[in-house]
Motif scaffolding. Structure first.
Motif, PDB file in Angstrom:
ATOM      1  N   SER A 175      54.987  13.652  26.908  1.00  0.00           N
ATOM      2  CA  SER A 175      54.057  12.652  26.400  1.00  0.00           C
ATOM      3  C   SER A 175      52.885  13.317  25.681  1.00  0.00           C
ATOM      4  CB  SER A 175      53.545  11.793  27.555  1.00  0.00           C
ATOM      5  OG  SER A 175      52.571  10.891  27.121  1.00  0.00           O
ATOM      6  N   ALA A 187      58.342   8.067  29.054  1.00  0.00           N
ATOM      7  CA  ALA A 187      58.047   7.027  30.042  1.00  0.00           C
ATOM      8  C   ALA A 187      59.328   6.304  30.472  1.00  0.00           C
ATOM      9  CB  ALA A 187      57.050   6.034  29.448  1.00  0.00           C
ATOM     10  N   VAL A 212      61.456   8.703  32.790  1.00  0.00           N
ATOM     11  CA  VAL A 212      60.929   8.906  34.147  1.00  0.00           C
ATOM     12  C   VAL A 212      61.034   7.614  34.953  1.00  0.00           C
ATOM     13  CG1 VAL A 212      58.478   8.324  33.840  1.00  0.00           C
ATOM     14  CG2 VAL A 212      59.123  10.159  35.377  1.00  0.00           C
ATOM     15  N   ALA A 248      57.661  14.692  32.232  1.00  0.00           N
ATOM     16  CA  ALA A 248      57.369  13.548  31.356  1.00  0.00           C
ATOM     17  C   ALA A 248      55.947  13.626  30.808  1.00  0.00           C
ATOM     18  CB  ALA A 248      57.567  12.249  32.123  1.00  0.00           C
ATOM     19  N   MET A 249      55.008  14.100  31.627  1.00  0.00           N
ATOM     20  CA  MET A 249      53.633  14.242  31.164  1.00  0.00           C
ATOM     21  C   MET A 249      53.536  15.252  30.034  1.00  0.00           C
ATOM     22  SD  MET A 249      51.854  14.090  34.955  1.00  0.00           S
ATOM     23  CE  MET A 249      50.294  14.828  34.477  1.00  0.00           C
ATOM     24  N   TYR A 286      57.817  13.755  36.875  1.00  0.00           N
ATOM     25  CA  TYR A 286      56.583  13.218  36.298  1.00  0.00           C
ATOM     26  C   TYR A 286      55.847  14.296  35.497  1.00  0.00           C
ATOM     27  CZ  TYR A 286      57.775   9.823  39.860  1.00  0.00           C
ATOM     28  OH  TYR A 286      58.455   8.918  40.645  1.00  0.00           O
ATOM     29  N   ILE A 295      52.068   8.188  30.981  1.00  0.00           N
ATOM     30  CA  ILE A 295      52.928   8.362  32.161  1.00  0.00           C
ATOM     31  C   ILE A 295      52.214   7.942  33.439  1.00  0.00           C
ATOM     32  CG2 ILE A 295      54.424  10.024  33.370  1.00  0.00           C
ATOM     33  CD1 ILE A 295      55.166   9.471  30.459  1.00  0.00           C
TER      34      ILE A 295
END
Length: 406
Positions: free
Chosen positions: A231, A195, A198, A227-228, A224, A249
């Motif tokens: 995560s 998080a 990003v 990052a997803m 994104y 995210i």
């Protein structure tokens, strides 16, 4: 009020089709059915040295595909909370939130009481499995609600908000109540780092870019998506439900300036990053729901047991009563009122429809109850809970006919 997109009905029919196929196959030839759903997709024994690091088709659907579905639901809840004209902005969120909390508490209390009176199995504590009944079913309740209310009725939007609150809240409570985070707590650093990264490299210039380059950077999807994934990996490794893995995210992804309503058709014309990701997920989610129904929704017709009655009692009585208590007793005391054009009778029917539960309860079943016949009996109870939708529609038509005669 904007119309709800037809994709929710596609999700519902995909789920039902997968579950019907699984149920027919399971009752005709259970051995071959389990051979398919327990087919080994991935084994990490050689890497971890652990004998339980085996991932089947069933695991793959729950761990890798259902997070996309929860992301799709959470997007609508986030927009309702955050965006201008959002359905839960300011005091408009009191009814769905308090009603959802009341529904979860009511279901859990009735579950414990019923299992205290009629134990599901000797030696198993009455509190075992209470997390099973916390979640609801967004797509199936909407499908029945669509038959009960007008297409543009505010009752449909409140119904969607309530079920999403209970689904996400129930999954979070399930994870916190059933997982020992202490040994793997450090893995939660990964979603935080994703998080932060990003935000720094893409999202922080989304509202006030200083240059065209910064604006273009904020609109790219790949930061994104990366990052997803990071995560999701961290949440899954920490022991929390992987279905929650994409949510950290979500608030950082650029979105539209104002909301159009829950799953509004108008959102299909938007091209901000959050809506572009949601548009790209629609048809993969149709496949996901069909696979989830097939791998998790097979009903053994000989599996009825006391735990089936506990499931029905918690969903049919505990959850509707809890919703009504939260929305009609607690909410007014805190200064919240029903939305315009929503009557108490509408809320009563919404509470009845929320007495159905299948998708999220089934997703949490492995961690809620011991394996074997208890899970099969609970799944049978979850399937029977869908009869509440038929009852609500039948009751609605009777009351409507009575009012016309007057």
């Amino acid at each position: 009020m904007y119309r709800v997109s037809s994709f929710l009905q596609h999700f519902a029919w995909a789920l039902i089709s997968g579950s019907l196929l699984a149920s027919i196959w399971l009752n005709i030839d259970p051995a071959s059915y389990y051979d398919i759903v327990e087919y080994r997709v991935l084994s990490l024994r050689g890497l971890s040295g652990r004998s339980d690091a085996i991932y089947t088709l069933r695991h793959f659907v729950a761990f890798a595909l259902m997070p996309l579905f929860l992301f799709y639901l959470a997007k609508e809840l986030w927009e309702a909370l955050r965006l201008e004209r959002g359905a839960m902005r300011r005091k408009r969120g009191g009814i769905p939130i308090l009603g959802g909390l009341g529904g979860m508490i009511g279901a859990a209390l009735v579950w414990v009481v019923l299992n205290s009176l009629w134990p599901m199995e000797e030696g198993i504590d009455a509190t075992t499995g209470w997390t099973l009944t916390l979640g609801s079913d967004v797509v199936l309740t909407y499908m029945f609600g669509r038959l009960l209310f007008r297409p543009n009725s505010p009752a449909l939007h409140v119904l969607l908000l309530l079920t999403i609150v209970m689904d996400i809240g129930g999954l979070l409570v399930f994870g916190l109540a059933t997982v020992d985070l202490a040994p793997r707590l450090l893995w939660l650093v990964l979603p935080l780092l994703a998080a932060w990264a990003v935000w720094v490299f893409a999202a922080r210039h989304r509202n006030h870019p200083q240059s065209e380059l910064e604006r273009q950077r904020a609109l790219r999807l790949w930061p994104y998506l990366l990052a997803m994934f990071a995560s999701w990996l961290g949440v899954a490794a920490s022991g929390l439900p992987p279905a929650l893995g994409l949510l950290p995210i979500l608030p950082l992804i650029p979105h539209a300036n104002h909301a159009f309503g829950m799953f509004a058709e108008a959102e299909e014309l938007l091209h901000d990053p959050l809506n572009r990701i949601a548009h790209a997920l629609v048809w993969p989610l149709v496949v996901t729901m069909a696979l989830f129904g097939f791998t998790h929704g097979g009903i053994d017709l000989a599996a009825f047991a006391p735990v089936s009655l506990a499931v029905l009692g918690a969903l049919w009585f505990g959850k509707p009563l809890g919703i009504l208590a939260g929305a009609l007793i607690v909410a007014p005391r805190l200064g919240y009122r029903l939305p315009p054009n929503l009557r108490r009778r509408h809320l009563g029917f919404i509470a009845l429809l929320c007495g159905m539960g299948f998708t999220l309860p089934t997703l949490t079943m492995d961690g809620s109850l011991p394996g074997g016949y208890l899970q099969e009996a609970a799944r049978f109870g979850l399937a029977l809970s869908l009869l509440m939708g038929i009852f609500a529609i039948f009751l609605g038509r009777i009351l409507r006919s009575t009012r016309r005669k007057r």
